[in-house]
Design an enzyme around this catalytic site. Structure first.
Site, PDB file in Angstrom:
ATOM      1  N   THR A 238      54.649  -9.364 -14.242  1.00  0.00           N
ATOM      2  CA  THR A 238      55.912  -9.714 -14.988  1.00  0.00           C
ATOM      3  C   THR A 238      55.146 -10.472 -16.493  1.00  0.00           C
ATOM      4  O   THR A 238      53.239 -10.971 -16.165  1.00  0.00           O
ATOM      5  CB  THR A 238      57.232 -11.121 -14.933  1.00  0.00           C
ATOM      6  OG1 THR A 238      57.812 -10.441 -15.544  1.00  0.00           O
ATOM      7  CG2 THR A 238      56.401 -11.603 -14.117  1.00  0.00           C
ATOM      8  N   CYS A 239      55.936 -10.960 -17.274  1.00  0.00           N
ATOM      9  CA  CYS A 239      54.930 -11.007 -18.175  1.00  0.00           C
ATOM     10  C   CYS A 239      55.799 -11.231 -19.160  1.00  0.00           C
ATOM     11  O   CYS A 239      57.110 -11.899 -18.666  1.00  0.00           O
ATOM     12  CB  CYS A 239      54.190 -10.549 -18.983  1.00  0.00           C
ATOM     13  SG  CYS A 239      54.649  -8.675 -19.786  1.00  0.00           S
ATOM     14  N   GLY A 240      55.847 -11.338 -21.044  1.00  0.00           N
ATOM     15  CA  GLY A 240      57.179 -12.026 -21.447  1.00  0.00           C
ATOM     16  C   GLY A 240      57.900 -10.346 -22.158  1.00  0.00           C
ATOM     17  O   GLY A 240      58.794  -9.884 -22.247  1.00  0.00           O
TER      18      GLY A 240
END
Length: 285
Positions: free
Chosen positions: A240-242
């Protein structure tokens, strides 16, 4: 990286040797955050690796979604790629103008669609140009090529699945954002998002996986980075990230390590940080 693998990472040497292969297709998958003040399409038009097509991540996405550049439908993916002359039987190499950033997202999209003959150019356009390798400003000759896809549902996770994984602890959730954003010390670049991270997730900033020249670190170094971050590489992983872009750098690194059981949370923090009924953790843990 000493050896090239046309299913994960290839070197600039490898790509230059194969430039004239009839079944090679090169894609410029550059995407920049607004604060970079760079125009990916204009840079492509000015100079690109010979024969490269421009892969517009924001266009080849699910434009019906409120989330940024969510994965497109298989039908849209096929339509856009056929229009670019990319289809079955092609070896695809993706690069970007940052070194190794958004190209991994394009690699993941191909994998999501069941296409495995796809690799990222290690070090991207910066390394290619630093080595004085050829570029051009010509539009490529496009010949339509049939494409078939088979969406690989296990490679993507939605918010409900990630919430379950967070609660059960049966997956390693790995967050590619900066340590400050993970802890909740830095403001989110998108308005209206809470600060912090998914409870139970681990932080492996995507840049920590890269060398100074934008190439990916070797397998031993990658394994050490994940392990020191508390990631159990024997468990299935969710990256996951932004907004689902740099999470793909983690996915690429895991694949390069031989860790095959990984999926990407497409909504990422742009989704999780928006909903007040989802729990948020702050600090290092």
């Amino acid at each position: 990286m000493s050896e090239s693998d046309p299913k994960t990472l290839v070197s600039t040497d490898w790509l230059e040797r194969h430039l004239k292969d009839p079944d090679l297709r090169i894609l410029d998958g550059s995407l920049y955050l607004p604060d970079a003040q760079r125009d990916a399409r204009a840079e492509y038009d000015n100079a690109h690796i010979p024969g490269a097509r421009f892969f517009d991540i924001d266009d080849i996405s699910d434009n019906r979604s409120d989330m940024p550049h969510m994965a497109p439908s298989p039908e849209k993916f096929i339509s856009r790629l056929r229009a670019m002359g990319v289809g079955d039987g092609h070896q695809v190499v993706v690069y970007d103008g940052a070194g190794l950033f958004s190209a991994a997202r394009v690699w993941w999209l191909f994998r999501l669609m069941g296409k495995t003959d796809v690799a990222v150019l290690d070090g991207g356009m910066p390394k290619w140009q630093a080595e004085n390798r050829p570029t051009e400003d010509l539009a490529p000759m496009i010949r339509d090529r049939h494409m078939t896809v088979q969406r690989q549902a296990p490679l993507v996770r939605d918010v409900t699945q990630v919430a379950a994984a967070s609660k059960l602890g049966d997956h390693e959730i790995i967050d590619a954002r900066s340590p400050g954003r993970f802890r909740g010390d830095e403001p989110e670049p998108r308005k209206g998002l809470r600060a912090g991270h998914i409870p139970g997730s681990r932080n492996v900033h995507y840049r920590s996986l890269l060398n100074d020249d934008g190439t990916m670190k070797d397998a031993e170094a990658l394994r050490g980075i994940f392990t020191r971050a508390g990631v159990d590489l024997d468990k299935p992983a969710i990256t996951t990230c932004g907004s689902g872009v740099t999470a793909a750098v983690l996915s690429l690194a895991l694949e390069h390590l031989g860790h095959r059981d990984h999926a990407l949370y497409d909504g990422s923090w742009a989704e999780w940080g928006m909903y007040g009924d989802l729990k948020v953790a702050t600090g290092d843990a």
